[in-house]
Design a protein around this motif. Structure first.
Motif, PDB file in Angstrom:
ATOM      1  N   VAL A   1       0.844  -1.198   0.000  1.00 43.62           N
ATOM      2  CA  VAL A   1       0.000   0.000   0.000  1.00 43.62           C
ATOM      3  C   VAL A   1       0.879   1.247   0.000  1.00 43.62           C
ATOM      4  N   GLY A   2       2.001   1.203   0.707  1.00 41.66           N
ATOM      5  CA  GLY A   2       2.943   2.326   0.688  1.00 41.66           C
ATOM      6  C   GLY A   2       3.500   2.575  -0.701  1.00 41.66           C
ATOM      7  N   GLU A   3       3.824   1.500  -1.418  1.00 36.27           N
ATOM      8  CA  GLU A   3       4.318   1.646  -2.790  1.00 36.27           C
ATOM      9  C   GLU A   3       3.233   2.218  -3.696  1.00 36.27           C
ATOM     10  N   LEU A   4       2.000   1.779  -3.496  1.00 36.91           N
ATOM     11  CA  LEU A   4       0.869   2.334  -4.244  1.00 36.91           C
ATOM     12  C   LEU A   4       0.694   3.812  -3.922  1.00 36.91           C
ATOM     13  N   ALA A   5       0.800   4.167  -2.656  1.00 40.32           N
ATOM     14  CA  ALA A   5       0.656   5.563  -2.238  1.00 40.32           C
ATOM     15  C   ALA A   5       1.734   6.441  -2.868  1.00 40.32           C
ATOM     16  N   ARG A   6       2.942   5.928  -2.969  1.00 44.02           N
ATOM     17  CA  ARG A   6       4.033   6.692  -3.580  1.00 44.02           C
ATOM     18  C   ARG A   6       3.681   7.056  -5.023  1.00 44.02           C
ATOM     19  N   ILE A   7       3.180   6.073  -5.765  1.00 46.54           N
ATOM     20  CA  ILE A   7       2.804   6.337  -7.157  1.00 46.54           C
ATOM     21  C   ILE A   7       1.638   7.312  -7.227  1.00 46.54           C
ATOM     22  N   MET A   8       0.608   7.069  -6.427  1.00 47.30           N
ATOM     23  CA  MET A   8      -0.582   7.930  -6.463  1.00 47.30           C
ATOM     24  C   MET A   8      -0.243   9.374  -6.115  1.00 47.30           C
ATOM     25  N   SER A   9       0.602   9.587  -5.106  1.00 45.16           N
ATOM     26  CA  SER A   9       0.918  10.946  -4.677  1.00 45.16           C
ATOM     27  C   SER A   9       1.749  11.692  -5.709  1.00 45.16           C
ATOM     28  N   ARG A  10       2.489  10.953  -6.513  1.00 44.78           N
ATOM     29  CA  ARG A  10       3.294  11.598  -7.548  1.00 44.78           C
ATOM     30  C   ARG A  10       2.527  11.762  -8.859  1.00 44.78           C
ATOM     31  N   GLN A  11       1.714  10.763  -9.184  1.00 44.87           N
ATOM     32  CA  GLN A  11       0.989  10.815 -10.453  1.00 44.87           C
ATOM     33  C   GLN A  11      -0.262  11.692 -10.365  1.00 44.87           C
ATOM     34  N   TYR A  12      -0.932  11.666  -9.222  1.00 43.24           N
ATOM     35  CA  TYR A  12      -2.196  12.393  -9.085  1.00 43.24           C
ATOM     36  C   TYR A  12      -2.161  13.469  -8.014  1.00 43.24           C
ATOM     37  N   GLY A  13      -1.129  13.479  -7.200  1.00 47.76           N
ATOM     38  CA  GLY A  13      -1.035  14.442  -6.107  1.00 47.76           C
ATOM     39  C   GLY A  13      -0.003  15.513  -6.378  1.00 47.76           C
ATOM     40  N   ASP A  14       0.508  16.074  -5.311  1.00 48.85           N
ATOM     41  CA  ASP A  14       1.387  17.232  -5.410  1.00 48.85           C
ATOM     42  C   ASP A  14       2.876  16.895  -5.360  1.00 48.85           C
ATOM     43  N   GLN A  15       3.229  15.654  -5.096  1.00 49.40           N
ATOM     44  CA  GLN A  15       4.647  15.308  -5.041  1.00 49.40           C
ATOM     45  C   GLN A  15       5.196  15.106  -6.448  1.00 49.40           C
ATOM     46  N   SER A  16       6.491  15.327  -6.597  1.00 50.49           N
ATOM     47  CA  SER A  16       7.120  15.126  -7.899  1.00 50.49           C
ATOM     48  C   SER A  16       7.925  13.830  -7.880  1.00 50.49           C
ATOM     49  N   TRP A  17       8.160  13.285  -9.065  1.00 48.92           N
ATOM     50  CA  TRP A  17       8.935  12.059  -9.199  1.00 48.92           C
ATOM     51  C   TRP A  17      10.381  12.328  -8.844  1.00 48.92           C
TER      52      TRP A  17
END
Length: 86
Positions: A38-54
């Motif tokens: 779930v943490g790995e999923l959250a990392r992708i979601m926060s970068r792809q759809y949220g405010d964090q950058s890759w």
């Protein structure tokens, strides 16, 4: 793509565990695995759809693979605790 039911998915995961994985991890280990996935999923979601950058080297992460990992571990937990997800 073939649609399968949750019951069929549970049976397929159990067959894979018996043939390839040999055994289920303990319930608490699988819970830790689920949290990790779930943490790995959250990392992708926060970068792809949220405010964090890759970050460099993170671009190869894939949403569908992480969702599948979460589902697999969730099904493992259901199977080993006797829960019918249907």
């Amino acid at each position: 793509m073939t649609d399968i039911t949750l019951k069929q998915a549970q049976q397929a995961v159990d067959a894979w565990i018996q043939q390839v994985g040999v055994r289920y991890f303990s319930e608490l280990t699988n819970l830790a695995q689920l949290v990790e996935e779930v943490g790995e999923l959250a990392r992708i979601m926060s970068r792809q759809y949220g405010d964090q950058s890759w970050k460099e080297g993170e671009g190869d992460l894939n949403l569908s693979g992480e969702l599948a990992d979460v589902l697999f571990v969730l099904i493992c937990i259901a199977n080993q605790t006797g829960v019918d997800l249907t």
